[in-house]
Write a protein that holds these residues in place. Sequence first.
Motif, PDB file in Angstrom:
ATOM      1  N   ALA A   1       0.874  -1.266   0.009  1.00  0.00           N
ATOM      2  CA  ALA A   1       0.085   0.064   0.042  1.00  0.00           C
ATOM      3  C   ALA A   1       0.778   1.562   0.500  1.00  0.00           C
ATOM      4  O   ALA A   1       0.518   1.870  -0.704  1.00  0.00           O
ATOM      5  N   GLN A   2       2.095   1.033   0.569  1.00  0.00           N
ATOM      6  CA  GLN A   2       3.267   2.637   0.292  1.00  0.00           C
ATOM      7  C   GLN A   2       4.841   2.073   0.432  1.00  0.00           C
ATOM      8  O   GLN A   2       5.447   2.720   0.917  1.00  0.00           O
ATOM      9  N   SER A   3       4.016   1.770  -0.972  1.00  0.00           N
ATOM     10  CA  SER A   3       5.695   1.073  -2.269  1.00  0.00           C
ATOM     11  C   SER A   3       6.267   2.695  -1.832  1.00  0.00           C
ATOM     12  O   SER A   3       7.305   2.311  -2.295  1.00  0.00           O
ATOM     13  N   GLU A   4       5.567   3.609  -2.987  1.00  0.00           N
ATOM     14  CA  GLU A   4       6.431   5.095  -3.038  1.00  0.00           C
ATOM     15  C   GLU A   4       7.209   5.406  -1.899  1.00  0.00           C
ATOM     16  O   GLU A   4       7.833   5.693  -2.596  1.00  0.00           O
ATOM     17  N   GLU A   5       6.350   5.626  -0.924  1.00  0.00           N
ATOM     18  CA  GLU A   5       6.875   5.775   0.379  1.00  0.00           C
ATOM     19  C   GLU A   5       8.603   5.322   1.048  1.00  0.00           C
ATOM     20  O   GLU A   5       8.932   5.684   1.229  1.00  0.00           O
ATOM     21  N   LEU A   6       8.342   4.050   0.861  1.00  0.00           N
ATOM     22  CA  LEU A   6       8.484   2.615   0.974  1.00  0.00           C
ATOM     23  C   LEU A   6      10.252   2.978   0.374  1.00  0.00           C
ATOM     24  O   LEU A   6      11.205   3.106   0.670  1.00  0.00           O
ATOM     25  N   LEU A   7       9.890   3.197  -0.505  1.00  0.00           N
ATOM     26  CA  LEU A   7      10.996   3.013  -1.994  1.00  0.00           C
ATOM     27  C   LEU A   7      11.826   4.329  -1.393  1.00  0.00           C
ATOM     28  O   LEU A   7      13.226   4.605  -1.836  1.00  0.00           O
ATOM     29  N   LYS A   8      11.327   5.651  -1.684  1.00  0.00           N
ATOM     30  CA  LYS A   8      11.532   6.738  -1.125  1.00  0.00           C
ATOM     31  C   LYS A   8      12.563   6.460   0.374  1.00  0.00           C
ATOM     32  O   LYS A   8      14.051   7.262   0.339  1.00  0.00           O
ATOM     33  N   MET A   9      12.042   6.019   1.175  1.00  0.00           N
ATOM     34  CA  MET A   9      13.070   5.433   2.836  1.00  0.00           C
ATOM     35  C   MET A   9      14.236   4.889   2.526  1.00  0.00           C
ATOM     36  O   MET A   9      15.053   4.920   2.824  1.00  0.00           O
ATOM     37  N   THR A  10      13.674   3.515   1.172  1.00  0.00           N
ATOM     38  CA  THR A  10      15.155   3.479   0.604  1.00  0.00           C
ATOM     39  C   THR A  10      16.579   4.032   0.283  1.00  0.00           C
ATOM     40  O   THR A  10      17.584   3.546   0.740  1.00  0.00           O
ATOM     41  N   ARG A  11      16.137   4.305   0.080  1.00  0.00           N
ATOM     42  CA  ARG A  11      16.971   5.365  -1.377  1.00  0.00           C
ATOM     43  C   ARG A  11      16.945   6.226  -0.257  1.00  0.00           C
ATOM     44  O   ARG A  11      18.813   6.879  -0.539  1.00  0.00           O
ATOM     45  N   ALA A  12      16.851   7.164   0.879  1.00  0.00           N
ATOM     46  CA  ALA A  12      17.541   7.837   1.666  1.00  0.00           C
ATOM     47  C   ALA A  12      18.380   6.770   2.113  1.00  0.00           C
ATOM     48  O   ALA A  12      19.248   7.597   2.872  1.00  0.00           O
ATOM     49  N   ILE A  13      17.970   5.710   3.058  1.00  0.00           N
ATOM     50  CA  ILE A  13      19.231   4.905   3.209  1.00  0.00           C
ATOM     51  C   ILE A  13      20.554   4.475   2.604  1.00  0.00           C
ATOM     52  O   ILE A  13      21.163   4.394   3.160  1.00  0.00           O
ATOM     53  N   HIS A  14      19.837   4.055   1.184  1.00  0.00           N
ATOM     54  CA  HIS A  14      21.421   4.363   0.297  1.00  0.00           C
ATOM     55  C   HIS A  14      22.384   4.697   0.379  1.00  0.00           C
ATOM     56  O   HIS A  14      23.290   4.879   0.596  1.00  0.00           O
ATOM     57  N   ARG A  15      21.635   6.180  -0.201  1.00  0.00           N
ATOM     58  CA  ARG A  15      22.800   7.185   0.223  1.00  0.00           C
ATOM     59  C   ARG A  15      23.094   7.734   1.607  1.00  0.00           C
ATOM     60  O   ARG A  15      23.808   8.437   1.308  1.00  0.00           O
ATOM     61  N   THR A  16      22.244   7.053   2.657  1.00  0.00           N
ATOM     62  CA  THR A  16      23.130   7.616   4.104  1.00  0.00           C
ATOM     63  C   THR A  16      24.218   6.475   4.286  1.00  0.00           C
ATOM     64  O   THR A  16      24.695   6.574   3.981  1.00  0.00           O
ATOM     65  N   LEU A  17      23.787   5.660   3.353  1.00  0.00           N
ATOM     66  CA  LEU A  17      25.242   4.219   3.319  1.00  0.00           C
ATOM     67  C   LEU A  17      26.297   5.208   3.109  1.00  0.00           C
ATOM     68  O   LEU A  17      27.748   5.199   3.077  1.00  0.00           O
ATOM     69  N   GLY A  18      26.200   5.780   1.660  1.00  0.00           N
ATOM     70  CA  GLY A  18      27.124   5.761   0.160  1.00  0.00           C
ATOM     71  C   GLY A  18      28.378   7.312   1.692  1.00  0.00           C
ATOM     72  O   GLY A  18      29.635   7.427   1.171  1.00  0.00           O
ATOM     73  N   TRP A  19      27.656   7.705   2.182  1.00  0.00           N
ATOM     74  CA  TRP A  19      27.274   9.062   3.170  1.00  0.00           C
ATOM     75  C   TRP A  19      28.770   8.275   4.413  1.00  0.00           C
ATOM     76  O   TRP A  19      29.578   9.492   4.362  1.00  0.00           O
ATOM     77  N   PHE A  20      27.582   7.881   4.679  1.00  0.00           N
ATOM     78  CA  PHE A  20      28.933   6.494   5.719  1.00  0.00           C
ATOM     79  C   PHE A  20      30.485   6.335   5.748  1.00  0.00           C
ATOM     80  O   PHE A  20      30.965   6.459   6.177  1.00  0.00           O
ATOM     81  N   ALA A  21      30.602   5.756   3.785  1.00  0.00           N
ATOM     82  CA  ALA A  21      31.542   5.700   3.907  1.00  0.00           C
ATOM     83  C   ALA A  21      32.295   6.247   3.645  1.00  0.00           C
ATOM     84  O   ALA A  21      33.961   6.084   3.250  1.00  0.00           O
ATOM     85  N   ALA A  22      32.151   7.555   2.727  1.00  0.00           N
ATOM     86  CA  ALA A  22      32.997   8.275   2.716  1.00  0.00           C
ATOM     87  C   ALA A  22      33.601   9.324   3.725  1.00  0.00           C
ATOM     88  O   ALA A  22      34.117  10.376   3.444  1.00  0.00           O
ATOM     89  N   THR A  23      32.424   9.648   4.474  1.00  0.00           N
ATOM     90  CA  THR A  23      33.232  10.992   5.607  1.00  0.00           C
ATOM     91  C   THR A  23      33.568  10.339   6.808  1.00  0.00           C
ATOM     92  O   THR A  23      33.362  10.037   7.161  1.00  0.00           O
ATOM     93  N   PRO A  24      34.308  11.918   7.050  1.00  0.00           N
ATOM     94  CA  PRO A  24      35.458  11.807   8.323  1.00  0.00           C
ATOM     95  C   PRO A  24      34.097  11.351   9.778  1.00  0.00           C
ATOM     96  O   PRO A  24      32.533  11.280   9.781  1.00  0.00           O
ATOM     97  N   ALA A  25      35.074  10.039  10.207  1.00  0.00           N
ATOM     98  CA  ALA A  25      34.189   9.391  11.187  1.00  0.00           C
ATOM     99  C   ALA A  25      34.058  11.063  12.514  1.00  0.00           C
ATOM    100  O   ALA A  25      32.190  10.325  13.420  1.00  0.00           O
ATOM    101  N   ALA A  26      34.969  11.449  12.708  1.00  0.00           N
ATOM    102  CA  ALA A  26      34.033  12.442  13.620  1.00  0.00           C
ATOM    103  C   ALA A  26      32.946  13.539  12.119  1.00  0.00           C
ATOM    104  O   ALA A  26      32.079  13.578  14.007  1.00  0.00           O
ATOM    105  N   GLU A  27      32.745  14.260  11.584  1.00  0.00           N
ATOM    106  CA  GLU A  27      32.097  14.315  11.145  1.00  0.00           C
ATOM    107  C   GLU A  27      30.539  13.478  11.557  1.00  0.00           C
ATOM    108  O   GLU A  27      28.991  13.574  11.668  1.00  0.00           O
ATOM    109  N   ILE A  28      30.140  12.261  11.379  1.00  0.00           N
ATOM    110  CA  ILE A  28      29.488  11.370  11.362  1.00  0.00           C
ATOM    111  C   ILE A  28      28.996  11.862  12.473  1.00  0.00           C
ATOM    112  O   ILE A  28      27.447  11.339  13.427  1.00  0.00           O
ATOM    113  N   ALA A  29      30.004  11.240  13.830  1.00  0.00           N
ATOM    114  CA  ALA A  29      29.683  11.443  15.116  1.00  0.00           C
ATOM    115  C   ALA A  29      28.865  12.582  15.426  1.00  0.00           C
ATOM    116  O   ALA A  29      28.211  12.609  16.250  1.00  0.00           O
ATOM    117  N   ARG A  30      29.173  13.940  15.213  1.00  0.00           N
ATOM    118  CA  ARG A  30      28.862  15.363  15.679  1.00  0.00           C
ATOM    119  C   ARG A  30      27.437  14.760  14.796  1.00  0.00           C
ATOM    120  O   ARG A  30      26.110  15.623  15.568  1.00  0.00           O
TER     121      ARG A  30
END
Length: 300
Positions: A200-229
């Motif tokens: 029923a909410q596939s579009e919203e959950l797809l957008k949510m999953t895209r956000a997680i995908h982008r966040t995982l990429g951000w985690f891989a490339a961002t200094p740990a101190a910045e993530i902690a902040r």
Amino acid sequence: MPIVLSENFRALFYAPFYAAQATGAFRAAGVEVVLKPSPSPPAAVKALRAGEVDVMWGGPLRVMMVHDQEPGADLVCFCDVVARDPFFIIGAAPRPRFKFADLNGLRFATVSEVPTPWICLADDLRRAGVDPARLDRVGDRTMEQNETDLRAGKVDAIQVFQPHAEQLIASGAGHVWHAAATRGLTAYTTLVTRRPVLAAQSEELLKMTRAIHRTLGWFAATPAAEIARAVKDFFPDVDPAIFAAAIERYRALGLWGSDPVIRREGYDRLHGAMRAAGALSRDIAFGTCVDTSLAKQAIA
């Protein structure tokens, strides 16, 4: 309509979920997500099944257990985040050539708050020829209590996650003997919903999953101190330097997946550990508990 997301419990290895909220990744993907705290993992599952929340994050272990007990259950995992086991064995003295057999004869304290860490470790012990039942194991104290006991010399080694591990390492009171992430892919924490909500909410959950995908990429490339902040408000009592070191150690271990697709290898490793522990009475098929369609769309 916003997606109500239930927190499983507060843990540092869930940092990507907090970061997606704190950095505005959900909003940038076009979905409003309301984070709802939960007092415990079982309470989060109960709220999801009752329709009080739309999505929760949690272990596929609990989804498998529900399907084992109720073959017609509708819980489904759809977005991978924590792809490996986040726990450590920390000893009071250095042991650079640690083997699981070294735990024989030692006073060893394991996690009591949740079942997955011990189920996975016990499976690894059995595969290494060590009988988990023969260990001198303390299994009824919290990680915080076990950290205190290690410092006091009451136990020789403990099983903990971050920041307990990093606090012990930084103080010199503890040493890494084993990182459970090295056991290989283990489906540890995913987003979970009910199949009617997935439809029923596939579009919203797809957008949510895209956000997680982008966040995982951000985690891989961002200094740990910045993530902690970025997520410090979720962990106000953790020293920023300890937080950053914990993030860096987890990242070096490949704890978080590079994308949100749940891998069969990780599911099978967890499933096998559960079967060996008697936590499941029968095999639960990957397709019963997992739907990777939105994750694959999100990375396309």
